[in-house]
Design a protein around this motif. Structure first.
Motif, PDB file in Angstrom:
ATOM      1  N   GLY A 187       0.811  -1.219   0.000  1.00 31.96           N
ATOM      2  CA  GLY A 187       0.000   0.000   0.000  1.00 31.96           C
ATOM      3  C   GLY A 187       0.837   1.257   0.000  1.00 31.96           C
ATOM      4  N   TYR A 188       0.190   2.364  -0.321  1.00 34.49           N
ATOM      5  CA  TYR A 188       0.864   3.664  -0.307  1.00 34.49           C
ATOM      6  C   TYR A 188      -0.191   4.742  -0.105  1.00 34.49           C
ATOM      7  CZ  TYR A 188      -0.799   3.906  -5.162  1.00 34.49           C
ATOM      8  OH  TYR A 188      -1.587   3.904  -6.279  1.00 34.49           O
ATOM      9  N   GLU A 247      -8.310   2.939  -5.452  1.00 35.46           N
ATOM     10  CA  GLU A 247      -7.782   4.149  -4.826  1.00 35.46           C
ATOM     11  C   GLU A 247      -8.911   4.856  -4.053  1.00 35.46           C
ATOM     12  OE1 GLU A 247      -4.663   4.412  -5.248  1.00 35.46           O
ATOM     13  OE2 GLU A 247      -4.336   3.189  -7.026  1.00 35.46           O
ATOM     14  N   ARG A 248      -8.512   5.587  -3.020  1.00 31.96           N
ATOM     15  CA  ARG A 248      -9.454   6.393  -2.247  1.00 31.96           C
ATOM     16  C   ARG A 248      -8.862   7.795  -2.101  1.00 31.96           C
ATOM     17  NH1 ARG A 248      -8.348   2.176   0.706  1.00 31.96           N
ATOM     18  NH2 ARG A 248      -7.560   3.423   2.428  1.00 31.96           N
ATOM     19  N   VAL A 249      -9.661   8.798  -2.397  1.00 26.68           N
ATOM     20  CA  VAL A 249      -9.230  10.185  -2.278  1.00 26.68           C
ATOM     21  C   VAL A 249     -10.090  10.844  -1.202  1.00 26.68           C
ATOM     22  CG1 VAL A 249      -8.903  12.382  -3.448  1.00 26.68           C
ATOM     23  CG2 VAL A 249      -8.559  10.241  -4.704  1.00 26.68           C
ATOM     24  N   TYR A 250      -9.439  11.297  -0.127  1.00 24.63           N
ATOM     25  CA  TYR A 250     -10.121  11.880   1.014  1.00 24.63           C
ATOM     26  C   TYR A 250      -9.874  13.387   1.071  1.00 24.63           C
ATOM     27  CZ  TYR A 250     -10.388   7.102   2.892  1.00 24.63           C
ATOM     28  OH  TYR A 250     -10.625   5.758   3.070  1.00 24.63           O
ATOM     29  N   VAL A 251     -10.813  14.110   1.686  1.00 26.07           N
ATOM     30  CA  VAL A 251     -10.604  15.494   2.092  1.00 26.07           C
ATOM     31  C   VAL A 251     -10.239  15.468   3.566  1.00 26.07           C
ATOM     32  CG1 VAL A 251     -11.637  17.770   2.387  1.00 26.07           C
ATOM     33  CG2 VAL A 251     -12.237  16.384   0.403  1.00 26.07           C
ATOM     34  N   THR A 252      -9.056  15.928   3.896  1.00 21.44           N
ATOM     35  CA  THR A 252      -8.593  15.880   5.284  1.00 21.44           C
ATOM     36  C   THR A 252      -8.508  17.246   5.943  1.00 21.44           C
ATOM     37  OG1 THR A 252      -6.278  15.955   4.566  1.00 21.44           O
ATOM     38  CG2 THR A 252      -7.282  13.781   4.826  1.00 21.44           C
ATOM     39  N   GLY A 253      -8.681  18.321   5.186  1.00 25.45           N
ATOM     40  CA  GLY A 253      -8.604  19.646   5.781  1.00 25.45           C
ATOM     41  C   GLY A 253      -8.693  20.709   4.701  1.00 25.45           C
ATOM     42  N   HIS A 254      -8.568  21.955   5.111  1.00 16.69           N
ATOM     43  CA  HIS A 254      -8.596  23.032   4.123  1.00 16.69           C
ATOM     44  C   HIS A 254      -7.930  24.263   4.709  1.00 16.69           C
ATOM     45  CE1 HIS A 254     -11.628  25.444   6.147  1.00 16.69           C
ATOM     46  NE2 HIS A 254     -11.675  26.264   5.124  1.00 16.69           N
ATOM     47  N   SER A 256      -5.075   7.259  -1.003  1.00 17.67           N
ATOM     48  CA  SER A 256      -4.616   6.052  -0.314  1.00 17.67           C
ATOM     49  C   SER A 256      -4.913   4.837  -1.170  1.00 17.67           C
ATOM     50  CB  SER A 256      -5.315   5.905   1.046  1.00 17.67           C
ATOM     51  OG  SER A 256      -5.031   6.997   1.882  1.00 17.67           O
ATOM     52  N   HIS A 257      -3.997   3.914  -1.134  1.00 22.32           N
ATOM     53  CA  HIS A 257      -4.170   2.624  -1.817  1.00 22.32           C
ATOM     54  C   HIS A 257      -3.813   1.536  -0.818  1.00 22.32           C
ATOM     55  CE1 HIS A 257      -4.148  -0.428  -4.958  1.00 22.32           C
ATOM     56  NE2 HIS A 257      -2.981  -0.842  -4.496  1.00 22.32           N
ATOM     57  N   ASP A 258      -4.806   0.713  -0.484  1.00 20.86           N
ATOM     58  CA  ASP A 258      -4.616  -0.350   0.499  1.00 20.86           C
ATOM     59  C   ASP A 258      -5.198  -1.637  -0.076  1.00 20.86           C
ATOM     60  OD1 ASP A 258      -4.313  -1.983   2.639  1.00 20.86           O
ATOM     61  OD2 ASP A 258      -5.457  -0.785   4.062  1.00 20.86           O
ATOM     62  N   PRO A 259      -4.363  -2.496  -0.665  1.00 13.50           N
ATOM     63  CA  PRO A 259      -4.897  -3.725  -1.263  1.00 13.50           C
ATOM     64  C   PRO A 259      -5.439  -4.716  -0.251  1.00 13.50           C
ATOM     65  CG  PRO A 259      -2.500  -3.734  -1.303  1.00 13.50           C
ATOM     66  CD  PRO A 259      -2.909  -2.373  -0.837  1.00 13.50           C
ATOM     67  N   GLY A 260      -5.111  -4.533   1.030  1.00 18.13           N
ATOM     68  CA  GLY A 260      -5.616  -5.461   2.048  1.00 18.13           C
ATOM     69  C   GLY A 260      -6.891  -5.015   2.711  1.00 18.13           C
ATOM     70  N   GLN A 261      -7.522  -3.957   2.204  1.00 21.97           N
ATOM     71  CA  GLN A 261      -8.690  -3.398   2.883  1.00 21.97           C
ATOM     72  C   GLN A 261      -9.856  -4.393   2.925  1.00 21.97           C
ATOM     73  OE1 GLN A 261     -10.549  -0.012   1.000  1.00 21.97           O
ATOM     74  NE2 GLN A 261     -10.983   0.929   2.976  1.00 21.97           N
ATOM     75  N   LEU A 262     -10.209  -4.981   1.774  1.00 21.27           N
ATOM     76  CA  LEU A 262     -11.317  -5.938   1.744  1.00 21.27           C
ATOM     77  C   LEU A 262     -10.979  -7.188   2.552  1.00 21.27           C
ATOM     78  CD1 LEU A 262     -12.476  -5.653  -1.981  1.00 21.27           C
ATOM     79  CD2 LEU A 262     -13.481  -4.588   0.048  1.00 21.27           C
ATOM     80  N   TRP A 263      -9.729  -7.589   2.498  1.00 21.40           N
ATOM     81  CA  TRP A 263      -9.290  -8.744   3.292  1.00 21.40           C
ATOM     82  C   TRP A 263      -9.470  -8.454   4.784  1.00 21.40           C
ATOM     83  CZ3 TRP A 263      -7.375 -13.521   1.723  1.00 21.40           C
ATOM     84  CH2 TRP A 263      -6.766 -14.290   2.714  1.00 21.40           C
ATOM     85  N   VAL A 264      -9.103  -7.263   5.211  1.00 19.43           N
ATOM     86  CA  VAL A 264      -9.259  -6.890   6.616  1.00 19.43           C
ATOM     87  C   VAL A 264     -10.735  -6.835   6.994  1.00 19.43           C
ATOM     88  CG1 VAL A 264      -8.917  -5.001   8.256  1.00 19.43           C
ATOM     89  CG2 VAL A 264      -7.057  -5.681   6.754  1.00 19.43           C
ATOM     90  N   LEU A 265     -11.576  -6.325   6.096  1.00 21.87           N
ATOM     91  CA  LEU A 265     -13.014  -6.267   6.380  1.00 21.87           C
ATOM     92  C   LEU A 265     -13.596  -7.665   6.551  1.00 21.87           C
ATOM     93  CD1 LEU A 265     -15.693  -4.743   6.600  1.00 21.87           C
ATOM     94  CD2 LEU A 265     -15.846  -4.811   4.103  1.00 21.87           C
TER      95      LEU A 265
END
Length: 545
Positions: free
Chosen positions: A211-212, A297-304, A452-461
């Motif tokens: 992941g990255y 991929e997931r693109v989040y808004v973390t602040g402004h 964020s890219h996390d290939p283990g996300q579904l596995w963790v779920l």
């Protein structure tokens, strides 16, 4: 004359040969392996992992916000230096956290895999034989009946099968007996819980390895592409290939921030358009808890925050407009921000470079001695306090420097010289000694975006859901064993049915055992033959006269 020779002393016993060095090393390794794979060790390591994660929740982490870590270093320089030596700003990637994680992983494998194999064998193993002394079990009862032994055991077997027991009937050492067992799902839930916990750790480890994530400040009207070179900060696993990132590009079209009456932020929403692998732009809206999810991929808004805009007019009439740079919030309550705008090229014939270091106040208020401050995060009266420098910025020196602040060493060495300073509202200007005019022309909002890219996300779920299912099985299912044996009555008339029960993981066994014996007693009475000369029951027909 006979002479008797004294007895010869017994030969000394040959001492056992000491084990070879290889065998001693093997024995020590086996002893360590048994200690590591003990369930007690796994519980201790799980507790240590939870304790080790506490600093990651209390202290800012570089993987989440480098700016927060920098601010902590500014506020607590001595303490931060010591904390950094123990990787407390990189807890989840520190060597000591990885060591606990790896030991827990190995311990769980050593605990769970043999237990799962043993449970698999148990599923195909019939219930054990009945103990000799059933009266020593926690729950037991003796039921006299006139039925023969086989008939009494038939009744017990039927009642147990109705209750979903697995029943085995055999000829025991003390006579015919019935062994029954149910509740295998309890141990199945236990094994599923630990195997799922192991899968959860694997998923988390896979997400860290492959992941990255990257963070970047994007001003309205600008964008970025998924490349490590474009991110302000990024982190990636050791197995990530930077050339294999997904071809995703995102543009920020508009940003809106909503505030409560007490000026705390209630929502951040960003209107974006994205392109995947050079396709057509697609517009969408994302928020703090509503990220863009596409192609893993997931693109989040973390602040402004805000990006003040300036325009420059040189003495020869050359002008530069729409110059802006993100100013980082120094106060999250009022969004008072600090930053710098660097202009490395002032046109042909100019060797000097220019920098505008400033303080931006969305709702500015000037206090005594001309100190500018902000009282509201909303841009009701935007103002800036700036200091203008000219000289050499050192951008081409090869040394890294922050884009959000000036290199203080350049000022200390006299390579950057302060030319003028002042407070400006929108539309106001500041004139430098050489005639250059700096104008505060407005502002734009920026969004802090994180990809964020996390290939283990579904596995963790999936593993987390399995952990909960296993925990439910462990807590709600009871492992029960029931044994029954028949023997002759003491007076020689009839049969005595002895029943005993053993339940694991529950304290309220009495009511269930009482219900079982009551049902068995009623079934025995219903099947018992009527004594000679007894009156016919109501449902029996009277013989014809």
């Amino acid at each position: 004359m006979t002479t008797t020779a004294p007895p010869r002393p017994a030969a000394p016993a040959t001492p056992p040969s000491p084990p070879s060095p290889g065998r001693r090393v093997l024995a020590r390794l086996l002893r360590w392996w048994r200690q590591l794979t003990a369930m007690r060790t796994a519980l201790v390591l799980l507790f240590l992992l939870a304790v080790a994660a506490i600093p990651g929740s209390l202290l800012p982490q570089r993987s989440l916000s480098q700016n927060s870590v920098n601010r902590y270093f500014q506020d607590n320089p001595t303490l931060a230096e010591w904390l950094d030596r123990f990787y407390l700003f990189d807890v989840f990637s520190s060597p000591w956290f990885a060591a606990i994680y790896l030991l827990l992983f190995i311990s769980l494998i050593g605990c769970v895999v043999p237990r799962a194999i043993e449970h698999g064998r148990t599923l195909f193993t019939p219930p054990p034989t009945a103990p000799r002394h059933l009266h020593r079990l926690p729950e037991h009862a003796e039921l006299p009946t006139t039925l023969p032994g086989t008939g009494a055991l038939d009744v017990v077997e039927e009642e147990l099968r109705v209750r979903r027991f697995r029943v085995v009937r055999r000829e025991g050492r003390s006579g015919p007996e019935v062994s029954a067992e149910k509740g295998y799902l309890r141990e199945t839930g236990n094994v599923l819980f630990h195997l799922s916990l192991l899968a959860l750790l694997l998923g988390l480890a896979g997400g860290k390895m492959w992941g990255y994530e990257g963070s970047i400040l994007v001003t309205e009207g600008q964008g970025f592409c998924n490349s490590f070179q474009q991110y302000d900060t990024y982190s990636s696993g050791p197995l990530v290939d930077s050339s294999g990132l997904s071809p995703l590009c995102v543009d920020l079209d508009d940003f809106q921030a909503q505030y409560e009456d007490d000026l705390t932020a209630s929502s951040y929403t960003a209107d974006i358009s994205y392109q995947l692998d050079g396709g057509d732009p697609v517009g969408t809206t994302i928020g703090v808890n509503d990220p863009l999810r596409i192609d893993g991929e997931r693109v989040y808004v973390t602040g402004h925050g805000y990006s003040p805009e300036f325009s420059l007019t040189l003495p020869d009439g050359t002008s530069f407009t729409d110059l802006s740079a993100p100013f980082l919030p120094a106060d999250q309550g009022t969004l008072a921000s600090q930053g710098v705008l660097k202009v490395p090229d002032l046109g042909a014939g100019s060797t000097d470079q220019l920098a505008i270091e400033g303080f931006f106040a969305p709702t500015g208020v000037t206090q005594g001695a001309g100190i500018l401050t902000s009282v509201d995060p909303r841009p009701l009266d935007p103002q800036v306090a700036i200091v203008v420098y000219t000289g050499y910025l050192g951008l081409d020196s090869g040394l890294p420097q922050s884009v959000y602040s000036l290199d203080q060493t350049q000022i200390d060495r006299g390579l950057l010289t302060e030319q003028a300073s002042g407070n400006l509202a929108v539309g106001e200007s500041l004139t430098l000694p050489d005639g250059t005019v700096v104008t505060f022309s407005g502002y734009q909002e920026f969004a802090a975006l994180q990809l964020s890219h996390d290939p283990g996300q579904l596995w963790v779920l999936a593993a987390s859901i399995a952990v909960l299912l296993g925990l439910v099985g462990m807590l709600l299912v009871r492992r029960e064993r029931v044994f029954a044996r028949v023997g002759p009555a003491p007076d020689g008339g009839g049969t005595v049915l002895s029943i005993g029960s053993l339940t694991r993981g529950s304290a309220d066994t009495g009511p269930r055992f009482t219900a079982l014996t009551d049902d068995v007693r009623a079934a025995l009475a219903a099947r018992a033959p009527a004594p000679p000369g007894a009156a016919p029951t109501a449902h029996e027909e009277a013989p014809p006269s």
